[in-house]
Scaffold this motif. Structure first.
Motif, PDB file in Angstrom:
ATOM      1  N   HIS A 281       0.818  -1.218   0.106  1.00 15.93           N
ATOM      2  CA  HIS A 281      -0.011  -0.036  -0.113  1.00 15.93           C
ATOM      3  C   HIS A 281       0.820   1.100  -0.172  1.00 15.93           C
ATOM      4  N   SER A 282       1.010   1.925  -1.198  1.00 16.73           N
ATOM      5  CA  SER A 282       2.142   2.942  -1.273  1.00 16.73           C
ATOM      6  C   SER A 282       1.522   4.223  -0.599  1.00 16.73           C
ATOM      7  N   CYS A 283       2.647   4.801   0.040  1.00 16.33           N
ATOM      8  CA  CYS A 283       2.468   6.163   0.665  1.00 16.33           C
ATOM      9  C   CYS A 283       3.468   7.105  -0.242  1.00 16.33           C
ATOM     10  N   ASP A 284       3.692   6.760  -1.606  1.00 18.08           N
ATOM     11  CA  ASP A 284       4.763   7.206  -2.458  1.00 18.08           C
ATOM     12  C   ASP A 284       6.278   7.060  -2.027  1.00 18.08           C
ATOM     13  N   GLY A 285       6.971   7.905  -1.135  1.00 14.97           N
ATOM     14  CA  GLY A 285       8.372   7.531  -0.972  1.00 14.97           C
ATOM     15  C   GLY A 285       8.643   6.515   0.102  1.00 14.97           C
ATOM     16  N   SER A 286       7.310   6.133   0.743  1.00 12.29           N
ATOM     17  CA  SER A 286       7.470   4.854   1.620  1.00 12.29           C
ATOM     18  C   SER A 286       6.141   4.039   1.275  1.00 12.29           C
ATOM     19  N   ALA A 287       6.154   2.970   1.898  1.00 15.83           N
ATOM     20  CA  ALA A 287       4.909   2.082   1.603  1.00 15.83           C
ATOM     21  C   ALA A 287       4.588   0.986   2.673  1.00 15.83           C
ATOM     22  N   TYR A 288       3.470   0.722   3.274  1.00 16.76           N
ATOM     23  CA  TYR A 288       3.031  -0.124   4.230  1.00 16.76           C
ATOM     24  C   TYR A 288       2.849  -1.613   3.488  1.00 16.76           C
ATOM     25  N   ILE A 289       3.614  -2.554   4.010  1.00 16.16           N
ATOM     26  CA  ILE A 289       3.240  -3.983   3.555  1.00 16.16           C
ATOM     27  C   ILE A 289       2.341  -4.463   4.599  1.00 16.16           C
ATOM     28  N   TYR A 290       1.069  -4.971   4.107  1.00 13.42           N
ATOM     29  CA  TYR A 290       0.075  -5.634   4.977  1.00 13.42           C
ATOM     30  C   TYR A 290      -0.097  -6.996   4.691  1.00 13.42           C
ATOM     31  N   ILE A 291      -0.113  -7.916   5.510  1.00 15.06           N
ATOM     32  CA  ILE A 291      -0.481  -9.135   5.251  1.00 15.06           C
ATOM     33  C   ILE A 291      -1.820  -9.559   5.966  1.00 15.06           C
ATOM     34  N   ARG A 292      -2.547 -10.131   5.049  1.00 15.19           N
ATOM     35  CA  ARG A 292      -3.962 -10.193   5.543  1.00 15.19           C
ATOM     36  C   ARG A 292      -4.463 -10.979   6.623  1.00 15.19           C
ATOM     37  N   ASN A 293      -3.575 -12.227   6.836  1.00 14.40           N
ATOM     38  CA  ASN A 293      -3.540 -13.077   8.169  1.00 14.40           C
ATOM     39  C   ASN A 293      -2.148 -12.823   8.907  1.00 14.40           C
ATOM     40  N   LYS A 294      -2.289 -11.759   9.705  1.00 15.85           N
ATOM     41  CA  LYS A 294      -1.169 -11.358  10.287  1.00 15.85           C
ATOM     42  C   LYS A 294      -0.661 -12.128  11.509  1.00 15.85           C
ATOM     43  N   ASN A 295      -1.487 -13.273  11.827  1.00 10.22           N
ATOM     44  CA  ASN A 295      -1.107 -14.216  12.794  1.00 10.22           C
ATOM     45  C   ASN A 295      -0.460 -15.442  12.008  1.00 10.22           C
ATOM     46  N   ASP A 296      -0.040 -15.451  10.693  1.00 14.72           N
ATOM     47  CA  ASP A 296       0.525 -16.472   9.958  1.00 14.72           C
ATOM     48  C   ASP A 296       1.920 -16.124   9.938  1.00 14.72           C
ATOM     49  N   GLN A 297       2.740 -16.633  10.910  1.00 14.74           N
ATOM     50  CA  GLN A 297       4.078 -16.490  11.192  1.00 14.74           C
ATOM     51  C   GLN A 297       4.889 -17.146  10.053  1.00 14.74           C
ATOM     52  N   ASN A 298       4.340 -18.149   9.381  1.00 14.89           N
ATOM     53  CA  ASN A 298       5.363 -18.588   8.439  1.00 14.89           C
ATOM     54  C   ASN A 298       5.433 -17.566   7.196  1.00 14.89           C
ATOM     55  N   LEU A 299       4.323 -17.186   6.653  1.00 17.53           N
ATOM     56  CA  LEU A 299       4.347 -16.071   5.774  1.00 17.53           C
ATOM     57  C   LEU A 299       4.720 -14.888   6.186  1.00 17.53           C
ATOM     58  N   GLN A 300       4.756 -14.456   7.430  1.00 17.76           N
ATOM     59  CA  GLN A 300       5.237 -13.390   7.790  1.00 17.76           C
ATOM     60  C   GLN A 300       6.757 -13.340   7.785  1.00 17.76           C
ATOM     61  N   SER A 301       7.277 -14.428   7.950  1.00 17.21           N
ATOM     62  CA  SER A 301       8.973 -14.696   8.014  1.00 17.21           C
ATOM     63  C   SER A 301       9.328 -14.719   6.205  1.00 17.21           C
ATOM     64  N   LYS A 302       8.443 -15.381   5.460  1.00 16.88           N
ATOM     65  CA  LYS A 302       8.670 -15.533   4.017  1.00 16.88           C
ATOM     66  C   LYS A 302       8.796 -13.981   3.343  1.00 16.88           C
ATOM     67  N   VAL A 303       7.755 -13.338   3.861  1.00 16.31           N
ATOM     68  CA  VAL A 303       7.579 -11.873   3.480  1.00 16.31           C
ATOM     69  C   VAL A 303       8.975 -11.052   3.866  1.00 16.31           C
ATOM     70  N   HIS A 304       9.284 -11.254   5.232  1.00 14.51           N
ATOM     71  CA  HIS A 304      10.315 -10.389   5.773  1.00 14.51           C
ATOM     72  C   HIS A 304      11.708 -10.766   4.944  1.00 14.51           C
ATOM     73  N   GLU A 305      11.970 -12.099   4.856  1.00 18.67           N
ATOM     74  CA  GLU A 305      13.188 -12.529   4.184  1.00 18.67           C
ATOM     75  C   GLU A 305      13.110 -12.099   2.664  1.00 18.67           C
ATOM     76  N   PHE A 306      11.797 -12.042   2.118  1.00 25.83           N
ATOM     77  CA  PHE A 306      11.874 -11.623   0.440  1.00 25.83           C
ATOM     78  C   PHE A 306      12.037 -10.165   0.480  1.00 25.83           C
ATOM     79  N   LEU A 307      11.825  -9.424   1.262  1.00 24.59           N
ATOM     80  CA  LEU A 307      11.841  -7.996   1.227  1.00 24.59           C
ATOM     81  C   LEU A 307      13.256  -7.685   1.516  1.00 24.59           C
ATOM     82  N   LEU A 308      14.092  -8.369   2.435  1.00 23.32           N
ATOM     83  CA  LEU A 308      15.419  -7.885   2.956  1.00 23.32           C
ATOM     84  C   LEU A 308      16.307  -8.441   1.806  1.00 23.32           C
ATOM     85  N   GLN A 309      15.881  -9.248   0.895  1.00 18.65           N
ATOM     86  CA  GLN A 309      16.625 -10.009  -0.031  1.00 18.65           C
ATOM     87  C   GLN A 309      16.803  -8.647  -1.092  1.00 18.65           C
ATOM     88  N   LEU A 310      15.334  -8.347  -1.396  1.00 21.22           N
ATOM     89  CA  LEU A 310      15.271  -7.291  -2.288  1.00 21.22           C
ATOM     90  C   LEU A 310      15.815  -5.751  -1.992  1.00 21.22           C
TER      91      LEU A 310
END
Length: 438
Positions: A281-310
């Motif tokens: 969700h863009s704020c132009d110079g910044s952006a929020y990343i929302y995970i629909r099921n915030k309790n899904d720790q496995n997905l949370q970790s995958k997304v975090h690692e994906f972003l850090l690699q980028l």
């Protein structure tokens, strides 16, 4: 609490930057305000530095996580034109205009963000016709002061050319001058967007942006004259401020393209989002990343690692990956899963198809798909602060405040009007205000 002034006029020049100070201090009407009053050329904005959260902060004294307006737009994945936080109900807690009304003051607001349906006497809200069946004038009339807006449109509507600038600000100006002379509200909030528009579509230091600064100086001069002609000059405080600065950029970072490739966003053949697990969700110079099921720790970790690699590769345009707690500590939305800060020259788009990185072209800007400059970046970025000046009743003259924050403006305005915004994140800038006997 004693009032220090009878009339407070707050003029927001959207996207007025500290970097503009060397220019505006030599323009005649800004110069007059500076010579009569006091100023700060180093005002720290809020995170994200976008217009609606900033203006909600100005009238509450609170960071976005407390007042609830955490972005310009709502999280509406895949919508081409998302709804904005137009309405007063989107602000949590009280506001300057609420407290002024409670104290029996007449209030006015012209295109001030997040005020639709607010209890304001002379009210022309900033709200767009955002559905195919809607028309701009009825939408505005139904969300502000009906008969007041009819009168302003009857008198000055011929000036306007839709939402185009500089005609829109010229219409707002004439409405403001009429309101000052005939209504004399105790609190008047005015929002001009000419400069912000020119910077988006022509660049921060463009000739068009410099011309907008000169037009703003003219508008300020017309307001100063109207106050004198109204006979209230000795009882009026005038504030000119910015909400954020801006930075030039050349590349749109389109993370939802990658999220779609990862299977985290599903799109119909017609391009409509049918389901999503992760969304940028863009704020132009910044952006929020929302995970629909915030309790899904496995997905949370995958997304975090994906972003850090980028973020490891500079060319991907991601300067920093913040956790929800880190975003919340900066005053942003703690309900996000992550928050991203763009590198200089980059900004975030919510595009779902095409390239992950899009180099902005003249054709993109002409068609208003992309911009040449934007904001939303961290307020801690270098040379990225905004501006504040005040003069008139209750203001100490010839004071240069070395540093203040956007959150300090609301409490300071409340003190001027003898109001109380309650427990705020910001504090009164005592050095600006006259004490007893001054």
């Amino acid at each position: 609490m004693n009032r220090l002034t009878d009339h407070l006029i707050v003029i927001s020049f959207d996207c007025l930057s500290s970097l503009d100070f060397p220019v505006i201090k030599n323009l005649p009407h800004f110069q007059e305000l500076l010579e009569r009053g006091s100023y700060c050329a180093n005002v720290e904005s809020i995170y994200p530095t976008v217009t609606y959260p900033c203006h909600a902060t100005i009238v509450t004294g609170n960071y976005p996580k407390r007042h609830g307006v955490v972005n310009n737009t709502f999280l509406q994945p895949g919508r081409v034109s998302p709804d904005w936080h137009w309405h007063r109900r989107h602000i949590q807690g009280t506001t300057l205009f609420d407290e002024a009304r409670k104290a029996g003051m007449k209030t006015g607001a012209l295109l001030w963000p997040v005020t639709a349906k607010a209890d304001i006497d002379y009210h022309m809200p900033e709200i767009f016709a955002n559905r195919p069946w809607q028309h701009q004038i009825p939408v505005s009339l139904m969300n502000g002061s009906f008969f007041y807006q009819l009168e302003m449109n009857r008198r000055f509507g011929h000036i306007r050319k839709g939402l185009n600038q500089p005609q829109l600000d010229d219409f707002v100006l004439e409405s403001a001058l009429h309101t000052i002379k005939t209504k004399q509200p105790g609190l008047l909030l005015i929002h001009f967007t000419d400069l912000d528009t020119q910077r988006h579509y022509h660049g921060f230091s463009s000739e068009e942006a410099m011309d907008a600064l000169k037009r703003h100086d003219h508008r300020l001069g017309r307001i100063l004259t109207a106050v004198r002609e109204s006979g209230t000059a000795e009882h009026t405080t005038i504030v000119a401020l910015g909400d954020h600065s801006a930075l030039d950029e050349t590349t749109g970072v389109q993370l939802n393209v990658l999220f779609r490739e990862q299977g985290w966003i599903s799109v119909s053949p017609k391009g409509k989002v049918t389901s999503w697990q992760v969304y940028c969700h863009s704020c132009d110079g910044s952006a929020y990343i929302y995970i629909r099921n915030k309790n899904d720790q496995n997905l949370q970790s995958k997304v975090h690692e994906f972003l850090l690699q980028l973020a490891k590769e500079e060319r991907n345009g991601i300067e920093q990956v913040l956790t929800a707690d880190e975003a919340g500590a900066l005053g942003a939305d703690p309900r996000c899963s992550f928050m991203l800060e763009a590198r200089p020259g980059y900004y975030f788009k919510e595009i779902l198809e095409g390239d992950f990185l899009h180099r902005v072209t003249k054709e993109d800007v002409r068609d208003k798909r992309y911009t040449y400059a934007c904001h939303g970046y961290s307020p801690k970025k270098e040379n990225y602060s905004t501006f504040f000046a005040a003069a008139g009743k209750g203001i100490r003259p010839h004071q240069e405040i070395p540093y203040m924050r956007l959150i300090d403006e609301g409490p300071t305005f409340a003190r001027l009007l003898g109001l109380d915004l309650g427990d705020t994140d910001g504090s009164v800038i005592e050095g600006l205000l006259k004490g007893e006997g001054e």
